[in-house]
Design an enzyme around this catalytic site. Structure first.
Site, PDB file in Angstrom:
ATOM      1  N   SER A   1       0.825  -1.215   0.000  1.00 53.81           N
ATOM      2  CA  SER A   1       0.000   0.000   0.000  1.00 53.81           C
ATOM      3  C   SER A   1       0.850   1.252   0.000  1.00 53.81           C
ATOM      4  O   SER A   1       1.804   1.371   0.766  1.00 53.81           O
ATOM      5  CB  SER A   1      -0.907   0.001   1.238  1.00 53.81           C
ATOM      6  OG  SER A   1      -1.447   1.272   1.482  1.00 53.81           O
ATOM      7  N   LYS A   2       0.484   2.192  -0.866  1.00 58.80           N
ATOM      8  CA  LYS A   2       1.151   3.487  -0.890  1.00 58.80           C
ATOM      9  C   LYS A   2       0.984   4.195   0.455  1.00 58.80           C
ATOM     10  O   LYS A   2       1.878   4.893   0.924  1.00 58.80           O
ATOM     11  CB  LYS A   2       0.559   4.348  -2.021  1.00 58.80           C
ATOM     12  CG  LYS A   2       1.130   5.769  -2.100  1.00 58.80           C
ATOM     13  CD  LYS A   2       2.609   5.783  -2.441  1.00 58.80           C
ATOM     14  CE  LYS A   2       3.142   7.184  -2.626  1.00 58.80           C
ATOM     15  NZ  LYS A   2       4.589   7.214  -2.806  1.00 58.80           N
TER      16      LYS A   2
END
Length: 483
Positions: free
Chosen positions: A254-255
């Site tokens: 996940s960013k």
């Protein structure tokens, strides 16, 4: 004669370069180079609403930085351009209209309101949401009248209602889908731009792409692509779908967690060679226990048979270990160059020889971002508690540490020629004279000169780098603390 292998990496410029995207690019590159083929970079920017300014530059920069050099692309040209989809708008319109003529697509004039209403009713009825094919039943005359009247339209793919579509994937084997479940997807949007599902088929054919590596999330769309190839009478390429990269069994990278992009990992202090090496082994195995490969070695051994169906778990601890291996293989000069930016704002004292600090760190560093917290005591002695002088293994405590520092001080003061060897020998003579284990002397020295329990080197190395005057000053501070 075997046909030339032609592959493409076709990212959308919607932000950073995700690790999963980079892995797809890497596998595509390795396959192409292993077969002596051509590697194409194509920018898929048809989803104009999601475009991020500067994202195309990120793609170019990442590809160049990691050594995934393309043979054709927007920046270098080639025989099959343009290589940016928004510049190929007229091509897609032509092929969409041809597909209508062939009877495999149709004009759809349904309003957004009707489509929303249709979806709501289907959801309420708990049936699959898909277009009901209303406009596919319009006569040619009705269609022409609407076109003449200037009504907005999209062009939809006309799916067969019976039978099934089967395709072969090199990783997942043969897959069949019942045609009745396939939706009549939009091929050409109202703004004249194609959807991804249409554009990639047209471009892959026109660019003579022979092998396609992409994420397994596209497996469900592949029957639709094959129906397009068959409608045009085109040769279907070889498919290689790869499973996603996961943080753990449930969660994708996940960013939001700051760990999804190539640039995130560079900022964390990982070397590009280690990143490329690690992601090559995320879901692909060459066989055997070896884990460290150069990109040329990967090209030599790459085979799609080694790609796993299972999702790959991204283990940052494993990446850190591998990165440490790469760091230790650097020349001292190369490591020092990479370490320099990490000293900025942490070591400002010009008297500190940063090359000596680098020599200490190289064997004790897994990633470059470890550097700052390991060397922040060189500029100024941090506040520390005297309990740090207590070390069970070294058999030290505040009381015997005070004795050791009081004995160390005159030894240090008496060294005229400040070299590492002279410092080391003088302290070893003191150990022998005091008739104690090394740790009784060296642990208190380490704490006194660093104020830390964990340092990149021992007390002797740190004292040597600090210099005679600063070392004496810090030992005196230690004595005062312990009294």
């Amino acid at each position: 004669m075997n046909k030339e292998v032609r592959t493409r990496f076709a990212p959308s410029p919607t932000g950073y370069m995700h690790i999963g995207n980079l892995r797809t690019a890497l596998y595509t590159y390795l396959l192409t180079r292993s077969k002596g083929g051509k590697f194409i970079l194509r920018i898929e920017d048809t989803d104009q609403e999601r475009l991020v300014e500067g994202a195309t530059d990120v793609i170019y920069r990442t590809m160049k930085d990691t050594g995934l050099i393309h043979d054709e692309g927007p920046d270098i040209g080639g025989d099959y351009g343009p290589y940016i989809q928004s510049e190929r708008r007229n091509i897609y319109k032509e092929y969409a209209e041809k597909l209508v003529e062939l009877g495999h697509a149709y004009y759809c004039f349904c309003s957004k309101e009707r489509l929303d209403d249709l979806r709501e009713k289907q959801e309420a009825a708990k049936v699959p949401t898909k277009y009901d094919g209303l406009c596919s039943r319009l006569t040619k005359e009705e269609v022409q009248a609407k076109l003449d009247a200037g009504e907005p339209y999209v062009i939809r793919q006309k799916m067969p209602k019976y039978g099934k579509t089967t395709f072969k994937d090199e990783v997942f084997g043969e897959i069949s889908v019942e045609n009745v479940i396939l939706d009549d997807n939009v091929l050409l949007k109202a703004d004249g731009l194609p959807t991804y599902n249409f554009a990639n088929v047209i471009d892959d054919h026109l660019m003579n792409v022979t092998h396609i590596i992409r994420g397994s999330e596209y497996l469900s769309s592949t029957p639709k692509y094959n129906l397009l190839y068959e409608a045009f009478g085109w040769e279907i390429p070889t498919y290689i779908h790869v499973s996603p990269v996961m943080r753990d069994a449930q969660k994708k990278l996940s960013k939001r967690d700051g760990d999804a992009s190539y640039e995130d990992f560079i900022k964390k202090g990982y070397l590009k060679e280690a990143i490329v090496n690690y992601i090559a082994l995320l879901g692909w195995s060459p066989g055997g226990d070896r884990e460290k490969y150069t990109i040329d070695e990967l090209i030599e051994i790459f085979d799609v048979k080694g790609i796993s169906k299972s999702p790959a778990i991204f283990d940052e601890n494993k990446l850190a270990w591998l990165n440490g291996e790469y760091i230790r293989e650097l020349s001292p000069e190369a490591f020092h160059e990479k370490a320099l930016p990490w000293y900025k704002g942490v070591i400002e004292n010009p008297a500190i020889d940063l090359k000596e600090v680098s020599a200490l760190l190289q064997k004790r560093c897994e990633k470059l971002s470890d550097i700052s917290e390991q060397v922040d005591f060189f500029d100024a002695l941090p506040e520390y508690d005297i309990e740090m002088y207590t070390h069970k293994k070294m058999k030290t405590n505040p009381e015997n540490s005070l004795v050791s520092l009081e004995n160390i001080l005159p030894v240090i003061e008496g060294i005229e020629d400040w070299t590492f060897d002279n410092l080391h020998d003088a302290l070893m003579e003191l150990v022998a004279k005091m008739e104690v284990k090394n740790g009784i002397v060296l642990w208190p020295l380490r704490v006194a000169v660093s104020g830390k329990a964990f340092t990149p080197g021992g007390g002797v190395e740190i004292a040597y780098i600090l210099g005679k005057e600063e070392t004496i000053k810090r030992i005196k501070t230690g004595i005062e603390k312990l009294k």
